[in-house]
Scaffold this active site. Structure first.
Site, PDB file in Angstrom:
ATOM      1  N   HIS A  21      15.765  25.485 -28.890  1.00  0.00           N
ATOM      2  CA  HIS A  21      14.504  25.107 -29.549  1.00  0.00           C
ATOM      3  C   HIS A  21      14.710  24.573 -30.977  1.00  0.00           C
ATOM      4  O   HIS A  21      14.176  25.087 -31.955  1.00  0.00           O
ATOM      5  CB  HIS A  21      13.435  26.199 -29.489  1.00  0.00           C
ATOM      6  N   HIS A  75      11.840  41.849 -24.820  1.00  0.00           N
ATOM      7  CA  HIS A  75      11.287  40.586 -25.312  1.00  0.00           C
ATOM      8  C   HIS A  75      11.034  39.672 -24.130  1.00  0.00           C
ATOM      9  O   HIS A  75      11.866  39.564 -23.222  1.00  0.00           O
ATOM     10  CB  HIS A  75      12.289  39.975 -26.286  1.00  0.00           C
ATOM     11  N   GLU A  77      10.461  36.248 -24.147  1.00  0.00           N
ATOM     12  CA  GLU A  77      10.919  34.857 -24.212  1.00  0.00           C
ATOM     13  C   GLU A  77      11.835  34.570 -23.016  1.00  0.00           C
ATOM     14  O   GLU A  77      12.659  35.417 -22.644  1.00  0.00           O
ATOM     15  CB  GLU A  77      11.638  34.604 -25.535  1.00  0.00           C
ATOM     16  N   ASP A  79      14.549  33.146 -22.265  1.00  0.00           N
ATOM     17  CA  ASP A  79      15.995  33.357 -22.258  1.00  0.00           C
ATOM     18  C   ASP A  79      16.350  34.821 -22.040  1.00  0.00           C
ATOM     19  O   ASP A  79      17.504  35.151 -21.761  1.00  0.00           O
ATOM     20  CB  ASP A  79      16.640  32.825 -23.536  1.00  0.00           C
ATOM     21  N   HIS A 142      11.151  38.294 -33.007  1.00  0.00           N
ATOM     22  CA  HIS A 142      10.359  37.274 -33.670  1.00  0.00           C
ATOM     23  C   HIS A 142       9.126  36.851 -32.853  1.00  0.00           C
ATOM     24  O   HIS A 142       8.530  35.798 -33.123  1.00  0.00           O
ATOM     25  CB  HIS A 142      11.236  36.051 -33.979  1.00  0.00           C
ATOM     26  N   ASP A 161      16.683  40.258 -30.309  1.00  0.00           N
ATOM     27  CA  ASP A 161      17.005  39.081 -31.118  1.00  0.00           C
ATOM     28  C   ASP A 161      17.434  39.416 -32.538  1.00  0.00           C
ATOM     29  O   ASP A 161      17.920  38.539 -33.252  1.00  0.00           O
ATOM     30  CB  ASP A 161      15.815  38.115 -31.146  1.00  0.00           C
ATOM     31  N   TYR A 189      22.180  32.057 -37.399  1.00  0.00           N
ATOM     32  CA  TYR A 189      21.132  32.555 -36.508  1.00  0.00           C
ATOM     33  C   TYR A 189      19.925  33.037 -37.309  1.00  0.00           C
ATOM     34  O   TYR A 189      18.778  32.699 -36.988  1.00  0.00           O
ATOM     35  CB  TYR A 189      21.723  33.686 -35.668  1.00  0.00           C
ATOM     36  N   HIS A 220      22.050  38.007 -27.981  1.00  0.00           N
ATOM     37  CA  HIS A 220      22.888  36.807 -28.035  1.00  0.00           C
ATOM     38  C   HIS A 220      24.144  37.125 -28.840  1.00  0.00           C
ATOM     39  O   HIS A 220      24.076  37.810 -29.871  1.00  0.00           O
ATOM     40  CB  HIS A 220      22.161  35.643 -28.711  1.00  0.00           C
TER      41      HIS A 220
END
Length: 369
Positions: A21, A75, A77, A79, A142, A161, A189, A220
């Site tokens: 993104h 989370h 999101e 991914d 986030h 994250d 990051y 990650h």
């Protein structure tokens, strides 16, 4: 890979991804997921949907034909949750745990997915035998649903994250990497993903400061053990917006070389005064690289020639990206060149002012210098 007795990493490496993104990922990333085996079996997070079958194979390699009892969704999101439909399909009796916002967002993302869900609040627990999880919501680090999970018995923080890095080169543990290089990737990051959320990060830091943490497992990059003190110290500095009063980052694009000459001239001027200066040509470096350098810089200078009564598109995109990440308390300066109209300098000035920067006088040149 086994991390501790009955604790495994079962995520996947995405070595080919180059854009996340708007954030350049030149060495790929990982989508980390973790399996904790006790009287009950718990999966912590899933992976991007394209890698769902690989995740399922990794899980099966650890537990064979046993069933997953719980899925902790830190989370939503994609991914992190993209493989959830296939995981729930493979383990239909698994109960999903997450925040109230997590449940709402999962149902919006996957309206056809049927699953049992348990909403958790701060400091709620889940006991799975000898091991106990404690949930630590971290809204807006986030997304509104974001949460960390602490495994009390093993002093492991599954941080989602927070504390991540986009590293997809095959290493699993921080000890496999040079420490400063790893810290730089954590900074990349933070600058490109976490920077706008300093206040929630402060709350998270205060919460985990009360915990004994021997290992941090982000969603990650590599798992942190040896580097925890350095990463936590850096996060404390970044979320307090501590900047280097002698660091200047000069970001620009150029058409026929005049704006580049201005950039180098400004760089020389500040270098001679003892400042640490980096000039970044947006035709050579990605805007996310520039953001990583700005993370600890007090001065941000941005330049563009005038093109069709506007700034260069690359500079406009950078300023849009910069404004969205909300760096605070910087000193800005606009510069640029033009032939007959010169609108770019005013447009860059307005873009930096929109970021809330204290502004120095703009620098401009007509035709050439």
């Amino acid at each position: 890979m086994k991390l501790r007795e009955n604790i495994y990493t079962v995520g996947v490496t995405d070595a080919e991804i180059r854009s996340f993104h708007g954030y350049e990922t030149p060495i790929g990333t990982t989508y980390n997921a973790f399996l904790v085996v006790d009287e009950k079996i718990t999966l912590i997070d899933t992976v991007k949907g394209a890698f769902a079958e690989e995740l399922l194979a990794n899980i099966k390699a650890v537990i064979g034909d046993r069933a997953i009892d719980y899925i902790i969704c830190n989370h939503v999101e994609p991914d992190h949750s993209g493989a959830l439909p296939l995981v729930v399909g493979a383990y239909p009796s698994a109960v999903v745990y997450g925040t109230a916002n997590c449940e709402k967002e999962l149902k919006a993302y996957y309206p056809e997915l049927a699953f049992d869900f348990v909403q958790v609040k701060n400091q709620d627990n889940l006991n799975i035998g000898e091991k106990t999880f404690t949930f630590i919501p971290m809204p807006m680090v986030h997304w509104p649903d974001s949460m960390s999970t602490y495994l009390d018995t093993d002093k492991i923080l599954f941080s989602n994250d927070a504390f991540g890095q986009h590293i997809g080169t095959g290493e699993v543990m921080d000890c496999e990497l040079e420490s400063q290089w790893l810290l730089d990737r954590a900074g990349d990051y933070y600058a490109n993903i976490i920077l706008p959320f300093a206040t929630p990060v402060k709350r998270l830091m205060a919460g985990i400061g009360e915990l004994a943490v021997d290992m941090i497992c982000p969603s990650h990059g590599v798992i942190l053990a040896e580097s925890i003190p350095q990463v936590l110290e850096a996060y404390a500095r970044w979320c307090e917006n501590v900047t280097d009063e002698k660091k200047v980052v000069i970001v620009y694009d150029t058409m026929w070389g005049t704006t580049q000459k201005l950039a180098l001239q400004l760089g020389d001027e500040y270098s001679q005064k003892g400042y640490d200066v980096e000039c970044i040509n947006l035709s050579e470096k990605h805007h996310s690289y520039a953001m990583a350098q700005i993370l600890e810089a007090k001065y941000v200078f941005v330049g563009s020639p005038t093109l069709n009564n506007q700034m260069m598109p690359s500079v406009a995109a950078f300023l849009c990206y910069l404004r969205g990440l909300k760096p605070k308390d910087r000193i800005g300066r606009a510069f640029g060149s033009y032939g007959w109209s010169g609108e770019s300098i005013g447009a860059v000035q307005a873009g930096l002012e929109a970021c809330g920067f204290e502004m120095l006088e703009p620098v401009k040149a007509q035709w050439n210098i």
